[in-house]
Design a protein around this motif. Structure first.
Motif, PDB file in Angstrom:
ATOM      1  N   MET A   1       0.593  83.608 -11.158  1.00 27.00           N
ATOM      2  CA  MET A   1       0.791  84.074  -9.306  1.00 27.00           C
ATOM      3  C   MET A   1      -0.670  83.393  -8.804  1.00 27.00           C
ATOM      4  N   ASP A   2      -0.430  82.860  -7.909  1.00 28.02           N
ATOM      5  CA  ASP A   2      -1.671  82.938  -7.110  1.00 28.02           C
ATOM      6  C   ASP A   2      -1.957  84.327  -5.975  1.00 28.02           C
ATOM      7  N   ARG A   3      -2.923  84.228  -5.520  1.00 29.39           N
ATOM      8  CA  ARG A   3      -3.435  85.783  -4.744  1.00 29.39           C
ATOM      9  C   ARG A   3      -2.944  85.712  -3.394  1.00 29.39           C
ATOM     10  N   ALA A   4      -3.280  84.511  -2.943  1.00 29.91           N
ATOM     11  CA  ALA A   4      -2.498  83.776  -1.484  1.00 29.91           C
ATOM     12  C   ALA A   4      -1.036  84.449  -1.469  1.00 29.91           C
ATOM     13  N   ILE A   5      -0.053  83.761  -2.495  1.00 32.80           N
ATOM     14  CA  ILE A   5       1.018  84.492  -2.454  1.00 32.80           C
ATOM     15  C   ILE A   5       1.294  85.935  -2.605  1.00 32.80           C
ATOM     16  N   LEU A   6       0.614  86.607  -3.564  1.00 28.73           N
ATOM     17  CA  LEU A   6      -0.022  88.127  -3.853  1.00 28.73           C
ATOM     18  C   LEU A   6       0.108  88.281  -2.287  1.00 28.73           C
ATOM     19  N   TRP A   7      -0.560  88.298  -1.569  1.00 28.48           N
ATOM     20  CA  TRP A   7      -1.102  89.374  -0.453  1.00 28.48           C
ATOM     21  C   TRP A   7       0.073  88.393   0.865  1.00 28.48           C
ATOM     22  N   ARG A   8       0.067  87.186   1.027  1.00 28.69           N
ATOM     23  CA  ARG A   8       1.926  86.816   1.486  1.00 28.69           C
ATOM     24  C   ARG A   8       2.525  87.459   1.335  1.00 28.69           C
ATOM     25  N   TRP A   9       3.407  88.002  -0.243  1.00 28.53           N
ATOM     26  CA  TRP A   9       3.754  89.064  -0.449  1.00 28.53           C
ATOM     27  C   TRP A   9       3.705  90.433   0.353  1.00 28.53           C
ATOM     28  N   ALA A  10       2.591  91.153  -0.241  1.00 27.98           N
ATOM     29  CA  ALA A  10       2.214  92.414   0.545  1.00 27.98           C
ATOM     30  C   ALA A  10       2.233  92.595   1.565  1.00 27.98           C
ATOM     31  N   PHE A  11       2.085  91.153   2.945  1.00 20.71           N
ATOM     32  CA  PHE A  11       2.002  91.046   4.123  1.00 20.71           C
ATOM     33  C   PHE A  11       3.814  91.062   4.151  1.00 20.71           C
ATOM     34  N   ALA A  12       4.717  90.321   3.875  1.00 15.61           N
ATOM     35  CA  ALA A  12       5.826  90.134   4.281  1.00 15.61           C
ATOM     36  C   ALA A  12       6.580  91.599   4.473  1.00 15.61           C
ATOM     37  N   ALA A  13       6.444  92.544   2.730  1.00 18.38           N
ATOM     38  CA  ALA A  13       6.901  93.881   2.607  1.00 18.38           C
ATOM     39  C   ALA A  13       6.238  94.906   3.677  1.00 18.38           C
ATOM     40  N   ALA A  14       5.014  95.135   4.092  1.00 18.08           N
ATOM     41  CA  ALA A  14       4.381  95.667   4.826  1.00 18.08           C
ATOM     42  C   ALA A  14       5.286  95.385   6.248  1.00 18.08           C
ATOM     43  N   VAL A  15       4.933  94.318   6.490  1.00 15.19           N
ATOM     44  CA  VAL A  15       5.848  93.848   8.260  1.00 15.19           C
ATOM     45  C   VAL A  15       7.233  94.622   7.937  1.00 15.19           C
ATOM     46  N   VAL A  16       8.125  94.393   7.083  1.00 21.68           N
ATOM     47  CA  VAL A  16       9.282  94.972   7.227  1.00 21.68           C
ATOM     48  C   VAL A  16       9.476  96.192   6.779  1.00 21.68           C
ATOM     49  N   ALA A  17       8.481  97.242   6.364  1.00 23.33           N
ATOM     50  CA  ALA A  17       8.244  98.852   6.137  1.00 23.33           C
ATOM     51  C   ALA A  17       7.994  98.608   7.426  1.00 23.33           C
ATOM     52  N   VAL A  18       6.743  98.453   8.613  1.00 22.05           N
ATOM     53  CA  VAL A  18       6.592  99.053   9.612  1.00 22.05           C
ATOM     54  C   VAL A  18       7.884  98.633  10.741  1.00 22.05           C
ATOM     55  N   LEU A  19       8.685  97.670  10.650  1.00 24.13           N
ATOM     56  CA  LEU A  19       9.969  97.265  11.088  1.00 24.13           C
ATOM     57  C   LEU A  19      11.157  98.685  10.562  1.00 24.13           C
ATOM     58  N   VAL A  20      11.115  98.113   9.569  1.00 25.35           N
ATOM     59  CA  VAL A  20      12.366  99.472   9.235  1.00 25.35           C
ATOM     60  C   VAL A  20      12.048 100.736   9.970  1.00 25.35           C
ATOM     61  N   MET A  21      10.730 101.355   9.320  1.00 23.23           N
ATOM     62  CA  MET A  21      10.044 102.899  10.373  1.00 23.23           C
ATOM     63  C   MET A  21      10.183 103.047  11.614  1.00 23.23           C
ATOM     64  N   ALA A  22       9.875 101.651  12.685  1.00 24.42           N
ATOM     65  CA  ALA A  22       9.690 101.990  13.678  1.00 24.42           C
ATOM     66  C   ALA A  22      11.590 102.023  14.233  1.00 24.42           C
ATOM     67  N   LEU A  23      12.244 101.548  13.207  1.00 27.64           N
ATOM     68  CA  LEU A  23      13.673 101.214  13.605  1.00 27.64           C
ATOM     69  C   LEU A  23      14.121 103.087  13.314  1.00 27.64           C
ATOM     70  N   LEU A  24      13.972 103.029  12.973  1.00 31.10           N
ATOM     71  CA  LEU A  24      14.463 104.799  12.188  1.00 31.10           C
ATOM     72  C   LEU A  24      15.115 104.825  13.205  1.00 31.10           C
ATOM     73  N   PRO A  25      16.492 105.954  13.413  1.00 29.56           N
ATOM     74  CA  PRO A  25      16.780 106.503  14.398  1.00 29.56           C
ATOM     75  C   PRO A  25      15.834 108.164  13.935  1.00 29.56           C
ATOM     76  N   ALA A  26      15.823 108.394  13.145  1.00 27.88           N
ATOM     77  CA  ALA A  26      14.770 109.815  12.773  1.00 27.88           C
ATOM     78  C   ALA A  26      13.776 109.673  11.642  1.00 27.88           C
ATOM     79  N   PRO A  27      12.492 108.323  11.358  1.00 23.41           N
ATOM     80  CA  PRO A  27      11.760 108.840  10.706  1.00 23.41           C
ATOM     81  C   PRO A  27      11.214 109.899   9.772  1.00 23.41           C
ATOM     82  N   PRO A  28      11.002 109.698   8.815  1.00 18.68           N
ATOM     83  CA  PRO A  28      10.547 110.831   7.467  1.00 18.68           C
ATOM     84  C   PRO A  28       9.196 111.268   7.889  1.00 18.68           C
ATOM     85  N   LYS A  29       9.352 113.036   7.944  1.00 17.64           N
ATOM     86  CA  LYS A  29       8.538 112.908   8.228  1.00 17.64           C
ATOM     87  C   LYS A  29       8.117 114.349   8.287  1.00 17.64           C
ATOM     88  N   LEU A  30       7.025 114.379   7.831  1.00 20.15           N
ATOM     89  CA  LEU A  30       5.997 115.785   6.861  1.00 20.15           C
ATOM     90  C   LEU A  30       4.920 116.069   7.499  1.00 20.15           C
TER      91      LEU A  30
END
Length: 112
Positions: A1-30
């Motif tokens: 698989m092309d590296r650019a595609i892997l980077w784009r998947w990683a970027f997309a996953a990070a965007v989703v993770a940031v959005l989900v954490m930002a919108l959770l009513p009470a994000p998990p805290k340590l």
């Protein structure tokens, strides 16, 4: 698989993770969680690095504007009362600052 595609998947996953954490009513805290502002810096610096790796030919200004708009969108979405989140324009400025620092370093590195 092309590296650019892997980077784009990683970027997309990070965007989703940031959005989900930002919108959770009470994000998990340590007990060792960094402050809210440090979390914003880490999230948007990471997104910036992943965007640079994913979109190598995209102008830095376009990457910066896109990530800044994403940070603004998050703050607008946090205004939705049902989410029980606090929108803070300073968070958006911190996001923008983190993006700007990473992209400035990238611009200086590209000049070399």
């Amino acid at each position: 698989m092309d590296r650019a595609i892997l980077w784009r998947w990683a970027f997309a996953a990070a965007v989703v993770a940031v959005l989900v954490m930002a919108l959770l009513p009470a994000p998990p805290k340590l007990p060792t969680d960094p402050s809210d502002k440090v979390q914003h810096i880490l999230a948007f610096a990471t997104l910036s690095l992943l965007a640079l790796a994913s979109f190598r030919r995209t102008p830095l200004l376009a990457i910066g504007l896109g990530l800044t708009a994403f940070g603004g969108l998050i703050e607008l979405l946090q205004l939705i009362p049902a989410l029980h989140r606090d929108s803070d324009w300073i968070d958006w400025m911190v996001d923008t600052g983190a993006v700007a620092v990473v992209l400035l370093i990238a611009a200086l590195a590209r000049r070399r």
